[in-house]
Design an enzyme around this catalytic site. Structure first.
Site, PDB file in Angstrom:
ATOM      1  N   LEU A 151      31.408  11.322  56.564  1.00 20.71           N
ATOM      2  CA  LEU A 151      30.091  10.683  56.492  1.00 20.71           C
ATOM      3  C   LEU A 151      30.198   9.317  55.830  1.00 20.71           C
ATOM      4  O   LEU A 151      31.019   9.112  54.935  1.00 20.71           O
ATOM      5  CB  LEU A 151      29.126  11.540  55.675  1.00 20.71           C
ATOM      6  CG  LEU A 151      28.505  12.759  56.354  1.00 20.71           C
ATOM      7  CD1 LEU A 151      27.508  13.395  55.393  1.00 20.71           C
ATOM      8  CD2 LEU A 151      27.822  12.393  57.660  1.00 20.71           C
ATOM      9  N   HIS A 183      34.673  24.581  54.233  1.00 20.02           N
ATOM     10  CA  HIS A 183      36.093  24.247  54.399  1.00 20.02           C
ATOM     11  C   HIS A 183      36.922  25.539  54.386  1.00 20.02           C
ATOM     12  O   HIS A 183      36.731  26.383  53.503  1.00 20.02           O
ATOM     13  CB  HIS A 183      36.541  23.317  53.267  1.00 20.02           C
ATOM     14  CG  HIS A 183      37.945  22.836  53.433  1.00 20.02           C
ATOM     15  ND1 HIS A 183      38.282  21.791  54.261  1.00 20.02           N
ATOM     16  CD2 HIS A 183      39.107  23.281  52.910  1.00 20.02           C
ATOM     17  CE1 HIS A 183      39.592  21.599  54.232  1.00 20.02           C
ATOM     18  NE2 HIS A 183      40.117  22.499  53.415  1.00 20.02           N
TER      19      HIS A 183
END
Lengths: 219, 219
Positions: free
Chosen positions: A91, A107
């Site tokens: 991002l 994750h």
């Protein structure tokens, strides 16, 4: 729960599906953005009547142009929370700052072990016996922000990347909707790198966008 | 089991005690070496009639002299396996090579996360929700060799270093004797960084696929 959540995806979208299937979180997912036009995740969104948009980085003249389009879209849709669910882009710092404390990532490793995009293969190559999944708040470093939830997953003797990743994803599909609900309900108290979960009732509805007072009861 | 095991210590020796208390491993511990003269571990050894020797690094003119004394001692005692149980020194490359594949270390973290001597405090500072313990074979890099056993330990909301370390040590006290037994029985198959546990017969090179992590099937 009343919240406007965007989910950013790049692939098959099994974590998106887990979010959509969650009875509390699902109705709050109002936008799905994919970095790839062929992501199966887009079909999952459309099947639920959720707005699904492709923002393909390669179709923009610059990184800044792409990031600007993303920022505009999130603003137009009045998005309050952003969930990265297999989103294979970093991002922009602008979005990270604008949504500080309001962006989650999932994750497939017990961070800080095995950050990056090959974490399951890396864990197997290292020979670990315990792998896991992490849901964390996103800051300006990759796979680094404060940990909201983690859970261990055993590595079995004949695991390959596919079998281990599948076992980790089962955990992700539980942890990500739970963390999203805790975040959107304003129940996360962030103190430095430590994330505490407050009790569901009697807490201020405001979000922990700045250091919170420490009067809450812990879960 | 027939083996001559040395345990190297620096402190209170709770992991040494767990080794001594193991009905299979305990009788094979024939030597305890401490880097500190005031280590409580020395008392634990003497209480069991195990030879207890202090090799204080500061009392030698050089690192080489100290390491040479250690090598001579291990040779005189015909030691076959070395277990580092809270030993706060890095073994000399000579000893690591001489005992390649026959030295174990226990570490209070899920390596490769949080190597070093402050791993529990480091894990808390990072804000992890899952900590753990690792028993690994020692190679020439610190906290790096192939993993024999790992087990996860939850981090609780109000943990401090002491409470978390105590919870991890309970796991260490189970894993270290088990790993020592597997090593001394010749049941560890080391393939690169991967350690597999053979069946007790010592014949089968691999375990069949199992629903449980192998350290549980071996428990």
């Amino acid at each position: 729960m009343d919240a406007r959540i965007a989910v950013l995806v790049s692939g098959s979208g099994t974590n998106l599906q887990a979010l959509l299937d969650d009875p509390t979180v699902g109705p709050c997912v109002v936008l799905v953005v994919s970095s790839r036009p062929d992501a199966l995740a887009l079909e999952r969104a459309r099947a639920r009547g959720v707005k699904a948009v492709v923002l393909e980085p390669g179709h923009y003249p610059s990184r800044e142009a792409h990031d600007g389009a993303m920022e505009s879209l999130l603003e137009e849709e009045a998005i309050e929370f952003v969930v990265l669910a297999g989103y294979l882009r970093v991002l922009s710092p602008g979005i990270v700052r604008a949504f500080a404390g309001r962006i989650l990532n999932v994750h497939p490793a017990l961070l800080p072990a095995f950050p990056g995009t090959h974490s399951v293969a890396d864990a197997l190559a290292w020979g670990v016996k315990v792998a896991g999944a992490t849901v964390h708040l996103v800051d300006e470093e990759v796979d680094h922000g404060p940990v909201v939830l983690q859970e261990a997953v055993p590595v079995l003797p004949d695991d390959d990347e596919g079998s281990l990743h599948a076992r980790i994803q089962e955990v992700e599909h539980r942890l990500l909707p739970l963390a999203t609900r805790l975040l959107a309900e304003g129940r996360l108290r962030i103190e430095g790198r430590e994330v505490r979960v407050a009790e569901p009732s009697g807490v201020a509805p405001t979000l922990p966008r700045s250091p919170s007072p420490r009067h809450e009861t812990e879960a």
